[in-house]
Design a protein around this motif. Structure first.
Motif, short mmCIF file in Angstrom:
data_model
loop_
_atom_site.label_atom_id
_atom_site.label_comp_id
_atom_site.label_asym_id
_atom_site.label_seq_id
_atom_site.Cartn_x
_atom_site.Cartn_y
_atom_site.Cartn_z
N ALA A 85 0.82 -1.21 0.00
CA ALA A 85 0.00 0.00 0.00
C ALA A 85 0.86 1.26 0.00
O ALA A 85 0.43 2.30 -0.49
CB ALA A 85 -0.93 0.00 1.21
N ASN A 86 2.06 1.17 0.54
CA ASN A 86 2.93 2.34 0.65
C ASN A 86 4.09 2.34 -0.35
O ASN A 86 5.03 3.11 -0.20
CB ASN A 86 3.50 2.43 2.07
N GLN A 87 4.01 1.51 -1.38
CA GLN A 87 5.13 1.41 -2.32
C GLN A 87 5.37 2.67 -3.13
O GLN A 87 6.46 2.86 -3.66
CB GLN A 87 4.92 0.22 -3.25
N ASP A 88 4.40 3.56 -3.19
CA ASP A 88 4.58 4.82 -3.92
C ASP A 88 4.59 6.03 -3.00
O ASP A 88 4.56 7.17 -3.47
CB ASP A 88 3.48 4.98 -4.98
N SER A 89 4.63 5.81 -1.70
CA SER A 89 4.62 6.93 -0.74
C SER A 89 5.98 7.60 -0.70
O SER A 89 7.01 6.94 -0.64
CB SER A 89 4.28 6.42 0.66
N VAL A 90 5.97 8.91 -0.75
CA VAL A 90 7.21 9.67 -0.63
C VAL A 90 7.13 10.53 0.62
O VAL A 90 6.09 10.64 1.26
CB VAL A 90 7.46 10.55 -1.88
N SER A 91 8.22 11.16 0.95
CA SER A 91 8.29 12.02 2.12
C SER A 91 7.37 13.22 1.97
O SER A 91 7.14 13.72 0.87
CB SER A 91 9.72 12.49 2.34
N ARG A 92 6.88 13.72 3.08
CA ARG A 92 6.04 14.93 3.06
C ARG A 92 6.90 16.20 3.08
O ARG A 92 6.41 17.28 2.81
CB ARG A 92 5.11 14.94 4.26
N ALA A 121 17.44 19.35 -2.93
CA ALA A 121 17.99 20.52 -3.61
C ALA A 121 18.41 20.21 -5.06
O ALA A 121 18.38 21.09 -5.91
CB ALA A 121 19.19 21.07 -2.84
N GLN A 122 18.79 18.94 -5.35
CA GLN A 122 19.19 18.57 -6.70
C GLN A 122 18.00 18.12 -7.56
O GLN A 122 18.17 17.78 -8.72
CB GLN A 122 20.23 17.42 -6.65
N GLY A 123 16.79 18.05 -6.97
CA GLY A 123 15.60 17.66 -7.72
C GLY A 123 15.27 16.18 -7.65
O GLY A 123 14.40 15.70 -8.37
N TYR A 124 15.95 15.44 -6.79
CA TYR A 124 15.70 14.00 -6.67
C TYR A 124 14.73 13.72 -5.53
O TYR A 124 14.79 14.34 -4.46
CB TYR A 124 17.00 13.24 -6.42
N VAL A 125 13.88 12.74 -5.75
CA VAL A 125 12.93 12.27 -4.75
C VAL A 125 13.31 10.84 -4.37
O VAL A 125 13.55 10.01 -5.26
CB VAL A 125 11.48 12.30 -5.29
N LEU A 126 13.37 10.54 -3.09
CA LEU A 126 13.62 9.18 -2.63
C LEU A 126 12.33 8.39 -2.67
O LEU A 126 11.30 8.84 -2.18
CB LEU A 126 14.19 9.19 -1.21
N LYS A 127 12.38 7.20 -3.27
CA LYS A 127 11.22 6.31 -3.36
C LYS A 127 11.40 5.17 -2.35
O LYS A 127 12.53 4.78 -2.04
CB LYS A 127 11.10 5.74 -4.77
N PRO A 128 10.31 4.62 -1.84
CA PRO A 128 10.40 3.53 -0.86
C PRO A 128 11.18 2.33 -1.39
O PRO A 128 11.26 2.11 -2.61
CB PRO A 128 8.95 3.15 -0.61
N ASN A 129 11.74 1.56 -0.47
CA ASN A 129 12.53 0.38 -0.83
C ASN A 129 11.64 -0.87 -0.95
O ASN A 129 12.06 -1.96 -0.61
CB ASN A 129 13.66 0.16 0.18
N VAL A 130 10.43 -0.70 -1.43
CA VAL A 130 9.47 -1.80 -1.58
C VAL A 130 9.54 -2.32 -3.01
O VAL A 130 9.37 -1.58 -3.96
CB VAL A 130 8.03 -1.32 -1.26
N ASN A 131 9.81 -3.62 -3.14
CA ASN A 131 9.85 -4.29 -4.44
C ASN A 131 8.56 -5.13 -4.56
O ASN A 131 8.40 -6.12 -3.85
CB ASN A 131 11.08 -5.18 -4.54
N PRO A 132 7.64 -4.75 -5.45
CA PRO A 132 6.37 -5.47 -5.54
C PRO A 132 6.51 -6.96 -5.86
O PRO A 132 5.72 -7.78 -5.39
CB PRO A 132 5.61 -4.76 -6.66
N LEU A 133 7.53 -7.33 -6.64
CA LEU A 133 7.73 -8.75 -6.95
C LEU A 133 8.14 -9.54 -5.71
O LEU A 133 7.67 -10.66 -5.48
CB LEU A 133 8.77 -8.91 -8.05
N LEU A 134 9.01 -8.96 -4.91
CA LEU A 134 9.43 -9.60 -3.67
C LEU A 134 8.26 -9.71 -2.70
O LEU A 134 8.07 -10.75 -2.05
CB LEU A 134 10.58 -8.80 -3.03
N GLU A 135 7.45 -8.67 -2.63
CA GLU A 135 6.28 -8.69 -1.75
C GLU A 135 5.28 -9.75 -2.21
O GLU A 135 4.68 -10.44 -1.39
CB GLU A 135 5.62 -7.31 -1.70
#
Length: 135
Positions: free
Chosen positions: A29-36, A88-102
């Motif tokens: 459910a949180n595989q696409d959640s990013v920081s607020r 500051a460089q324009g990068y967003v960190l994405k969760p470390n959730v791999n749907p195939l592994l899940e």
């Protein structure tokens, strides 16, 4: 092993696999959640760990949940300069959730859950056959 012990062991497995499936569902459910906040950490995948626990009263070995820990694997970076979560460089960190592994973990948990249900059903059937023989 008596009926009560076998049912207790199977029930502990059902509880453990049920929690495992809930944690996997939360991960998916949180595989696409990013920081607020800009540059913050996103959702971190959680993993359930089990251990065997010997019940000295009845001699059975039950499953115990030892911990639900955060997975320490690295986050992936995606270039999204317009996002409020971008650093500051324009990068967003994405969760470390791999749907195939899940999905693989969910299938494993499902099969373990089914095995525990089958063990309970077998114990019930043996009890019913014993009662029928005693009639």
């Amino acid at each position: 092993m008596d009926l009560k012990t076998s049912l207790a062991v199977s029930a502990s497995g059902l509880r453990a696999q049920s929690l495992r499936m809930r944690v996997i569902a939360e991960n998916l459910a949180n595989q696409d959640s990013v920081s607020r906040t800009a540059g913050g950490d996103p959702y971190r995948r959680r993993v359930v760990s089990f251990q065997a626990e010997v019940d000295r009263a009845n001699g059975g070995t039950a499953v115990k949940i030892s911990s639900v820990d955060a997975d320490k694997t690295a986050f992936t970076k995606v270039y999204m300069p317009g996002s409020p979560a971008a650093d500051a460089q324009g990068y967003v960190l994405k969760p470390n959730v791999n749907p195939l592994l899940e999905a693989a973990d969910m299938k494993d948990a499902q099969r373990s859950y089914e095995a525990d249900l089958n063990a309970i059903e077998a114990a019930k059937n043996l009890t019913m056959r014993t009662i029928d023989l005693l009639k």
